[in-house]
Design a protein around this motif. Structure first.
Motif, PDB file in Angstrom:
ATOM      1  N   ASP A   1       0.828  -1.211   0.000  1.00 10.63           N
ATOM      2  CA  ASP A   1       0.000   0.000   0.000  1.00 10.63           C
ATOM      3  C   ASP A   1       0.861   1.261   0.000  1.00 10.63           C
ATOM      4  O   ASP A   1       0.540   2.243  -0.689  1.00 10.63           O
ATOM      5  CB  ASP A   1      -0.934   0.009   1.206  1.00 10.63           C
ATOM      6  CG  ASP A   1      -2.033  -1.052   1.132  1.00 10.63           C
ATOM      7  OD1 ASP A   1      -2.245  -1.606   0.033  1.00 10.63           O
ATOM      8  OD2 ASP A   1      -2.674  -1.309   2.175  1.00 10.63           O
ATOM      9  N   GLU A   2       1.944   1.251   0.775  1.00  6.04           N
ATOM     10  CA  GLU A   2       2.826   2.419   0.821  1.00  6.04           C
ATOM     11  C   GLU A   2       3.489   2.668  -0.526  1.00  6.04           C
ATOM     12  O   GLU A   2       3.547   3.814  -1.008  1.00  6.04           O
ATOM     13  CB  GLU A   2       3.900   2.208   1.897  1.00  6.04           C
ATOM     14  CG  GLU A   2       3.365   2.255   3.330  1.00  6.04           C
ATOM     15  CD  GLU A   2       4.419   1.849   4.351  1.00  6.04           C
ATOM     16  OE1 GLU A   2       5.586   1.651   3.942  1.00  6.04           O
ATOM     17  OE2 GLU A   2       4.086   1.721   5.543  1.00  6.04           O
ATOM     18  N   VAL A   3       3.984   1.610  -1.150  1.00  7.18           N
ATOM     19  CA  VAL A   3       4.624   1.755  -2.452  1.00  7.18           C
ATOM     20  C   VAL A   3       3.603   2.203  -3.498  1.00  7.18           C
ATOM     21  O   VAL A   3       3.862   3.118  -4.294  1.00  7.18           O
ATOM     22  CB  VAL A   3       5.307   0.437  -2.869  1.00  7.18           C
ATOM     23  CG1 VAL A   3       5.759   0.495  -4.325  1.00  7.18           C
ATOM     24  CG2 VAL A   3       6.492   0.137  -1.969  1.00  7.18           C
ATOM     25  N   ASN A   4       2.429   1.582  -3.476  1.00 10.98           N
ATOM     26  CA  ASN A   4       1.395   1.953  -4.444  1.00 10.98           C
ATOM     27  C   ASN A   4       1.013   3.427  -4.332  1.00 10.98           C
ATOM     28  O   ASN A   4       0.758   4.091  -5.344  1.00 10.98           O
ATOM     29  CB  ASN A   4       0.144   1.095  -4.246  1.00 10.98           C
ATOM     30  CG  ASN A   4       0.305  -0.312  -4.791  1.00 10.98           C
ATOM     31  OD1 ASN A   4       1.232  -0.593  -5.546  1.00 10.98           O
ATOM     32  ND2 ASN A   4      -0.597  -1.200  -4.414  1.00 10.98           N
ATOM     33  N   ALA A   5       0.961   3.931  -3.119  1.00  9.98           N
ATOM     34  CA  ALA A   5       0.536   5.321  -2.914  1.00  9.98           C
ATOM     35  C   ALA A   5       1.500   6.303  -3.568  1.00  9.98           C
ATOM     36  O   ALA A   5       1.086   7.245  -4.251  1.00  9.98           O
ATOM     37  CB  ALA A   5       0.396   5.615  -1.420  1.00  9.98           C
ATOM     38  N   VAL A   6       2.808   6.096  -3.369  1.00 12.63           N
ATOM     39  CA  VAL A   6       3.762   7.045  -3.949  1.00 12.63           C
ATOM     40  C   VAL A   6       3.909   6.832  -5.451  1.00 12.63           C
ATOM     41  O   VAL A   6       4.099   7.801  -6.206  1.00 12.63           O
ATOM     42  CB  VAL A   6       5.137   6.978  -3.236  1.00 12.63           C
ATOM     43  CG1 VAL A   6       5.005   7.421  -1.791  1.00 12.63           C
ATOM     44  CG2 VAL A   6       5.764   5.595  -3.330  1.00 12.63           C
ATOM     45  N   VAL A   7       3.809   5.586  -5.900  1.00 12.03           N
ATOM     46  CA  VAL A   7       3.897   5.333  -7.341  1.00 12.03           C
ATOM     47  C   VAL A   7       2.690   5.935  -8.050  1.00 12.03           C
ATOM     48  O   VAL A   7       2.814   6.531  -9.126  1.00 12.03           O
ATOM     49  CB  VAL A   7       4.034   3.827  -7.625  1.00 12.03           C
ATOM     50  CG1 VAL A   7       3.825   3.528  -9.106  1.00 12.03           C
ATOM     51  CG2 VAL A   7       5.407   3.327  -7.175  1.00 12.03           C
ATOM     52  N   PHE A   8       1.513   5.821  -7.461  1.00  9.17           N
ATOM     53  CA  PHE A   8       0.340   6.445  -8.063  1.00  9.17           C
ATOM     54  C   PHE A   8       0.522   7.955  -8.165  1.00  9.17           C
ATOM     55  O   PHE A   8       0.334   8.551  -9.227  1.00  9.17           O
ATOM     56  CB  PHE A   8      -0.924   6.144  -7.256  1.00  9.17           C
ATOM     57  CG  PHE A   8      -2.102   6.983  -7.709  1.00  9.17           C
ATOM     58  CD1 PHE A   8      -2.819   6.651  -8.844  1.00  9.17           C
ATOM     59  CD2 PHE A   8      -2.451   8.140  -7.029  1.00  9.17           C
ATOM     60  CE1 PHE A   8      -3.867   7.446  -9.299  1.00  9.17           C
ATOM     61  CE2 PHE A   8      -3.501   8.944  -7.456  1.00  9.17           C
ATOM     62  CZ  PHE A   8      -4.212   8.587  -8.595  1.00  9.17           C
ATOM     63  N   ALA A   9       0.885   8.577  -7.062  1.00  7.83           N
ATOM     64  CA  ALA A   9       0.946  10.039  -7.015  1.00  7.83           C
ATOM     65  C   ALA A   9       1.969  10.600  -7.997  1.00  7.83           C
ATOM     66  O   ALA A   9       1.715  11.605  -8.672  1.00  7.83           O
ATOM     67  CB  ALA A   9       1.263  10.497  -5.596  1.00  7.83           C
ATOM     68  N   ASP A  10       3.123   9.963  -8.093  1.00  9.11           N
ATOM     69  CA  ASP A  10       4.233  10.555  -8.827  1.00  9.11           C
ATOM     70  C   ASP A  10       4.495   9.934 -10.192  1.00  9.11           C
ATOM     71  O   ASP A  10       5.104  10.578 -11.053  1.00  9.11           O
ATOM     72  CB  ASP A  10       5.511  10.459  -7.992  1.00  9.11           C
ATOM     73  CG  ASP A  10       5.412  11.183  -6.658  1.00  9.11           C
ATOM     74  OD1 ASP A  10       4.554  12.077  -6.538  1.00  9.11           O
ATOM     75  OD2 ASP A  10       6.187  10.850  -5.738  1.00  9.11           O
TER      76      ASP A  10
END
Length: 359
Positions: free
Chosen positions: A184-193
């Protein structure tokens, strides 16, 4: 999701202004920053049916476009988990107008199961006059013809966690409980950026907004390079949901985002770690065999007429390099963990080889 039709600039991937049906609509807001409308139909299909839509094989039809990176995720996850027999798939064409994705690939221009020409019809059957984007992916209830959900992020997780009774033997764990927080943490930053970051570059309406999005994108790609330089996959030693989400952006990078969206500090093929990582996944069953480069290029270059007014689709880049050795096996890892690769896609779902010219 991807680049949908129906509203003004802002939807899941891009939702055109309905005043420009002939060209697909308006994507760039002059002087502004692209902001994604993340208000989705949040209904879930669950094993206990708590939202009124229980898991039931044969009941639902997944509407996708192979052009769309967000829909591509669902295609991959469905393949990896072996849910083809449990959930049928409707494939829209690569382009749309300001009203809706259309099933123009099917005989008579109608989906043979839902009997509709436009995905919009399924949305309107549940929400008459639905005002937000008519987006893919979407799950449609076949008996009623109503859209159930277009919440693409939740949909793929639910395929992993709610449809387990219908997974194929040997299906991988794409969202294992022990790794969910990190995924979830990785997905969040990959989605945003990254996933959304390329759109923030491409649909930026000012130099300032573009430069900010550009720097965020490539800073994150540098971060991913460092993370993946010593490990084969994003989280743990097997393929997870995080890899699926990053892959569908990377595979579109050189054909579309580098030029069309001005993400041009470097091509993916000039970023050695990410390029090898993407080729590793591309040659993994369930990934590259879902990719239709023809649909991808036609969608972006033909639909985004305020970015590419002529609608001319570039012939390049050469795609043969996707099959060059990647060497990522040296990092270890087990692609499917204790599971097995999926079998080849059903004949009716195979990508036209002419659309993926790999030499």
């Amino acid at each position: 999701m991807g680049d949908e039709a129906g509203a003004t600039t802002g939807g899941k991937g891009s939702e055109p202004d309905a005043s420009s049906a002939e060209t697909g609509g308006k994507y760039v807001e002059p002087g502004g920053e692209f902001t994604r409308d993340q208000r989705y139909i949040a209904t879930r299909i669950t094993a206990d049916g708590r939202d009124g839509w229980p898991v039931e094989p044969g009941r639902y039809r997944l509407a996708v476009s192979r052009a769309c990176p967000w829909a591509n995720r669902l295609i991959i996850v469905r393949r990896l988990l072996g849910l083809e027999d449990a959930i049928s798939m409707a494939v829209a064409g690569p382009t749309h107008d300001a009203r809706s994705w259309t099933f123009d690939l099917d005989p008579g221009g109608r989906d043979p199961v839902l009997g509709i020409e436009r995905l919009q019809e399924a949305y309107f059957r549940r929400f008459p006059g639905y005002e937000r984007g008519i987006t893919v992916p979407a799950m449609v209830d076949v008996p009623t013809g109503q859209v159930v959900t277009n919440d693409y992020a939740r949909m793929s997780l639910d395929l992993s966690t709610e449809w387990t009774a219908y997974h194929r033997q040997g299906a991988p764990e794409l969202y294992p409980a022990r790794l969910r927080d990190e995924i979830d943490e990785v997905n969040a930053v990959v989605f945003a950026d990254v996933n959304n970051g390329v759109y923030r570059c491409g649909f930026a309406g000012s130099q300032k907004a573009y430069e900010s999005a550009y720097r965020r994108l490539f800073d994150r790609l540098d971060w991913l390079t460092e993370r993946l330089s010593g490990q084969r996959y994003l989280v743990g030693d097997t393929i997870t949901e995080a890899d699926v989400r990053l892959f569908t952006t990377l595979v579109r990078f050189d054909p579309v985002y580098h030029g069309h969206f001005k993400c041009n500090r470097s091509k993916l093929s000039e970023m050695p770690v990410l390029w090898a990582y993407a080729r590793d996944l591309f040659t993994t069953p369930g990934f590259g065999d879902t990719i239709d480069f023809d649909h991808i290029k036609r969608h972006y270059y033909e639909v985004h007429r305020d970015i590419n007014p002529t609608g001319v689709v570039p012939l390049g880049p050469d795609l043969a390099n996707w099959l060059t050795p990647h060497g990522r096996e040296a990092l270890g890892g087990r692609p499917f963990g204790d599971g097995t690769p999926p079998p080849p896609p059903p004949p009716a779902e195979r990508v036209d080889p002419a659309h993926t010219p790999l030499g």
